[in-house]
Design an enzyme around this catalytic site. Structure first.
Site, PDB file in Angstrom:
ATOM      1  CE  LYS A  93      -4.184  -2.207   1.075  1.00  0.00           C
ATOM      2  NZ  LYS A  93      -3.788  -3.546   1.506  1.00  0.00           N
TER       3      LYS A  93
HETATM    4  C1  LIG Z   1      -4.507  -4.647   1.113  1.00  0.00           C
HETATM    5  C2  LIG Z   1      -3.747  -5.919   1.083  1.00  0.00           C
HETATM    6  C3  LIG Z   1      -4.117  -6.964   0.219  1.00  0.00           C
HETATM    7  C4  LIG Z   1      -5.320  -6.876  -0.672  1.00  0.00           C
HETATM    8  O1  LIG Z   1      -5.189  -5.863  -1.648  1.00  0.00           O
HETATM    9  P1  LIG Z   1      -6.482  -5.337  -2.436  1.00  0.00           P
HETATM   10  O2  LIG Z   1      -6.003  -4.221  -3.268  1.00  0.00           O
HETATM   11  O3  LIG Z   1      -7.455  -4.914  -1.368  1.00  0.00           O
HETATM   12  O4  LIG Z   1      -6.997  -6.480  -3.216  1.00  0.00           O
HETATM   13  C5  LIG Z   1      -3.318  -8.090   0.199  1.00  0.00           C
HETATM   14  N1  LIG Z   1      -2.244  -8.211   0.997  1.00  0.00           N
HETATM   15  C6  LIG Z   1      -1.869  -7.238   1.849  1.00  0.00           C
HETATM   16  C7  LIG Z   1      -0.675  -7.439   2.714  1.00  0.00           C
HETATM   17  C8  LIG Z   1      -2.597  -6.060   1.914  1.00  0.00           C
HETATM   18  O5  LIG Z   1      -2.230  -5.087   2.749  1.00  0.00           O
END
Ligand SMILES: *Cc1c(COP(=O)(O)O)cnc(C)c1O
Length: 463
Positions: A112
């Site tokens: 993220k």
């Molecule tokens: C947010 C997240 C996901 C999922 O990502 P999306 O974009 O919501 O599909 C998977 N793994 C981790 C570690 C995350 O923080």
């Protein structure tokens, strides 16, 4: 470059407007009116470039005249300067034809950061220029919130409130949200699940007086600028493995469908992606939707991969919009059915369109632990449980002719309990954040109630 809503009833916006508003006024999500194309020569020209330069070339056409080239380049450079790896999104080989793309070298150890660091810079630039300010409210299952607080803390033009489900995030995730000392960031623990937090966020956006009064903005994965930032590493990974001459497939641990939707955009721009494989944990609504056509919400069952513990997958609406030939009314109707009846059935034509691009699979809790253990035994790598879900599903979808890249979405130290339970080894935090467990926490508790949450926000924003 113009952006349209997936429900067809909201005003068409510029990149800047779509970025600053997040969710559309008709409840839909913004998508580009047309997806810019990169030719084979454009893609070939990315070979050997630094990540930041790839980012500039891939994202530039989406930004329109919101930023000039020099400014946009500077903002990208600042966004990734704090990452702990020079390649930003390095590849690591797991086995023959199977690679991990490590997306956890940012300041909060999850993918993220790629989007959130950039959004922090873009917001600051756009708001400072116009002399305005916004209130960012986010809902998180853990990683979005820590990435947002890290990206926005200390900025003058922004107050940030992150709603997270009390007791349902890991200690590292919680501490990353509750230990920053800047007074413009607030971690709010609500009673309920992630889906409750996300539902209250949507309610705030639908409450026009509140929305306009506090100048509400969203940085959840519904924000188009976040999706855009994530398109870049599909290009950097595929080019490293021989694109455009060679096709590449990706498996993506998926919750809200933002990360994998970015891969779909990369493919739409001309990147030769063969398969995009959705990997879910036992909260498998997306796997069921793609395999059966039934998008029906169940109860959220907590898992050891908590950042994927959701039943309503917001960005899936963007994929549906294309699958329904960009018919906003059809999408609005499905979303009404979801709200009133807890689900909908994808039409045969739309389902075929989805299956043209996406495969899917799921991993049980036992599969996930076994994959963490087996990966460690075979390669010496410790992987986080989300990544393990991806590896398990990727192995089921391997095609020897096409390299498979599994996105490694978090650092193992962000989920140390699951990793230790599977391998006996507790992964240490990287040096640069080793004092996290000693820092003082600052938490606001709140009920799962719109009025109470709005009151907290109104009391605390700086004016
Ligand atoms: C947010 C997240 C996901 C999922 O990502 P999306 O974009 O919501 O599909 C998977 N793994 C981790 C570690 C995350 O923080």
């Amino acid at each position: 470059m113009k952006y349209v809503s997936t429900r067809g009833q909201a005003p068409v916006l510029s990149f800047e407007e779509a970025m600053l508003s997040g969710l559309a006024r008709d409840g839909g999500l913004y998508v580009p009116e047309t997806v810019p194309q990169m030719s084979q020569a454009d893609i070939r020209a990315l070979h050997g470039l630094p990540y930041e330069e790839v980012a500039f070339r891939v994202m530039r056409p989406f930004v329109g005249d919101t930023f000039d080239d020099a400014t946009f380049g500077d903002l990208i450079a600042k966004s990734y300067a704090q990452f702990g790896h020079a390649a930003r999104a390095p590849l690591k080989q797991l086995g023959s034809g199977h690679f991990l793309c490590e997306l956890f070298h940012g300041p909060t150890l999850a993918f993220k950061d790629f989007a959130m660091q950039l959004i922090g810079q873009l917001f600051e630039e756009a708001l400072t220029r116009s002399g305005s300010r916004v209130t960012i409210v986010g809902a998180t299952s853990g990683d979005t919130g820590s990435a947002a607080i890290e990206a926005f803390r200390g900025l003058d033009a922004v107050d940030v409130f992150i709603l997270y489900p009390h007791g349902r995030v890991s200690e590292v995730q919680r501490r990353q949200m509750t230990t920053p000392v800047e007074e413009n960031v607030h971690a709010v623990a609500i009673d309920g699940h992630f889906d409750d937090a996300q539902a209250r966020l949507k309610d705030m956006f639908a409450h026009d007086d509140f929305r306009d009064g506090v100048r509400l903005a969203a940085v959840n994965s519904i924000n188009w600028a976040r999706v855009l930032a994530q398109v870049v590493y599909y290009f950097s990974a595929a080019v490293s493995l021989g694109a455009p001459e060679r096709k590449v497939s990706f498996t993506v641990p998926t919750g809200n469908f933002g990360d994998i939707f970015a891969g779909y955009i990369a493919k739409g721009m001309g990147l030769p992606i063969d398969r995009l494989v959705i990997a879910t944990n036992h909260n498998d609504i997306l796997h069921r939707a793609v395999s059966t056509g039934n998008y029906t919400t169940g109860r959220v069952e907590p898992s050891i991969s908590p950042s994927m513990d959701i039943q309503v997958s917001s960005n899936f609406e963007r994929a549906l919009f294309d699958a329904y030939d960009r018919d906003g009314n059809a999408v609005a109707q499905l979303m009404d059915e979801l709200k009133s009846g807890g689900g909908f059935h994808v039409s045969q034509g739309a389902l075929e369109a989805l299956r043209d691009n996406f495969d899917s699979g799921r991993a049980s809790e036992a599969n996930t632990s076994a994959t963490i253990a087996a990966t460690h035994a075979r390669t010496g790598e410790l992987v986080c449980p989300h990544t393990a879900v991806g590896i398990k599903v990727a192995e089921e979808h391997r095609d020897r002719a096409v390299p498979m890249v599994t996105l490694a979405t978090a650092h193992p130290a962000k989920f140390p309990d699951a990793v230790e339970a599977a391998t006996g080894i507790r992964p240490p935090l990287p040096e640069r954040m080793s004092d996290l467990m000693e820092r003082e926490e600052r938490i606001t508790r709140a009920p799962n109630d719109l009025a109470a949450l709005e009151e907290i926000i109104q009391e605390r924003i700086r004016t």
